[in-house]
Design a protein around this motif. Sequence first.
Motif, short mmCIF file in Angstrom:
data_model
loop_
_atom_site.label_atom_id
_atom_site.label_comp_id
_atom_site.label_asym_id
_atom_site.label_seq_id
_atom_site.Cartn_x
_atom_site.Cartn_y
_atom_site.Cartn_z
N UNK A 277 56.05 59.08 17.92
CA UNK A 277 54.92 59.31 18.83
C UNK A 277 55.08 58.48 20.09
N UNK A 278 55.52 57.21 19.93
CA UNK A 278 55.75 56.33 21.07
C UNK A 278 56.84 56.89 21.98
N UNK A 279 57.96 57.32 21.38
CA UNK A 279 59.08 57.83 22.16
C UNK A 279 58.69 59.11 22.91
N UNK A 280 57.99 59.98 22.25
CA UNK A 280 57.59 61.21 22.92
C UNK A 280 56.59 60.93 24.04
N UNK A 281 55.69 59.98 23.81
CA UNK A 281 54.71 59.63 24.84
C UNK A 281 55.39 59.02 26.06
N UNK A 282 56.29 58.07 25.83
CA UNK A 282 56.99 57.44 26.96
C UNK A 282 57.90 58.43 27.67
N UNK A 283 58.50 59.34 26.93
CA UNK A 283 59.35 60.37 27.55
C UNK A 283 58.54 61.25 28.49
N UNK A 284 57.34 61.58 28.06
CA UNK A 284 56.47 62.41 28.90
C UNK A 284 56.03 61.64 30.15
N UNK A 285 55.65 60.39 29.97
CA UNK A 285 55.19 59.58 31.10
C UNK A 285 56.30 59.36 32.12
N UNK A 286 57.54 59.19 31.65
CA UNK A 286 58.67 58.87 32.52
C UNK A 286 59.42 60.10 33.02
#
Length: 384
Positions: A277-286
Motif C-alpha cells: 500500500x505504501x509503495x503504490x501510494x508513493x508511486x502515485x504521488x511521485x
Amino acid sequence: MTGYRMNGLWHTIRLAITAIGCIAAMAATAKSPARYGWDMRPQECFAEPRPQTKMCLPRYPWDKRWNKCFAEGADPMLPGCKLEDVWTSYAESVTKLEWLFMLGEFELFERGLTDITTTDARFDSGNLKFRAATRAISTFLPSTGRIDGNLISRWKEALPSSAFVVIGEAMELHKQAWTVRGSGYAATVSPESWELFTIRLQQAEKKLLEASPSIKDTPLWHYMLLEVVLDSPKLENSFEKVFGNAIKRWPRAFAFYDLVLYRMTPKWGGSWEVIDAFIQDRSRIMESSEGLSMYARLYLLLPEEDLVLGATKMDWGKMRPSFADLVARYPDRIYKNRYASFACLARDKAAFAQAMALLPREELRPQAWLDGHSYDACMRWSTT
C-alpha cells in the motif's frame, strides 16, 4: 540494505586499508600536516605560519590544476582551471572521502561532505549524493561500538567547530544502542538492555537536535535523525514526523524510503500488505516526476530473499513497465542487471529479451543478479 552490500573479500581489504589509515590520521593530529607527493602548492605555502591565501589553501589530492589557477584574480575559465565534478559514482565518492579521512585531511574531508550534501545532483542510480557521506563516516566507527580513542574523536579534536562531526557522534551512539540490544528478536533482549538501548537512542537524538542550523539544512542530518527515531517510540520525535519533513523537502531522496520500508517488513512487526500500500501510494504521488519508475525502485529496496520466495505483494504486471521506465530514466548498470534477473524470476522471456537488449556486455554485473537466478542460469533458461 540490499543496495549497499559488500562481499567479504572487499570488506576485509577495506578494513586493512582503514587500519593503515588510522596511523596516518593519528600522525596528522600529532604534528603539522605533511606535504604529500601529490601536493602541487608552491613551497612557500608550507612555511610557518601557514599563509591563508587562495594559492595556499589545501587542495584535493586529485586536483591537478596549475598554480596559476589559484592566483588572486585568476580567471577560473582559463584552460585547465576548471575543476570537474569528481563525485560521479557512489563507490568512488565513498573511496575518496575515506581516503581523505584516513590521511587525517579533515578539512578536505569536510569540504567533500559539503560538496555532496549541499547539492541536488544525483548518481546514475537517481540517488542523491549525500548517501556516500553516511557510508564513508560509518567506516570509521569503532567495531565494538565504544566511544574511546577512535577516529571520530580525532576528527573532532582536529576541527572543534565542525558542524559535520555531530553526524559521526550520533552514528556512534546509534551503533552503541544496537551493540547493547543485539540483533535478535525482541523477546531475546533483557529489560536492562532495552533501557540502555533507549538511553543511547535518546542521546543520539539529543546530539542531532542540538546540531547547528547549517547541518540541519542537509538531507544527511534528516537521514541520520530518521534512522534513530525509527528504532524507538520513546523519543522526542516520531518517525512519521521526521519522515514527513524529510520527503517534503527532498521528495526524491530515495534513501529515506529505504529506511522506512525496512522497518515495515514482517521482521519488525510490519506486513507485506502495508508495504505494498505504501509503495503504490508513493508511486502515485511521485508519478508526475518519476513516471512509473517508483514501483520498481521501492520494491528493489526490500530484502532479496523475500522477493525471490514470493513473500511480498510485488505484482510483475506492474513491475515490468516500472523497470523499463526506471532503466530509461536512470541508466545505472545495477538496475539493468536487476531488470533482467527479475524477468528471469518471473519466467517472462519477452521481458528478459528486452532487458538483455538494454544491458551491454561491459555493464554485466553477475553479483547484481538474484540468488538462484544468476546470469548463467537465466541465459540457459532463455534458450530452452
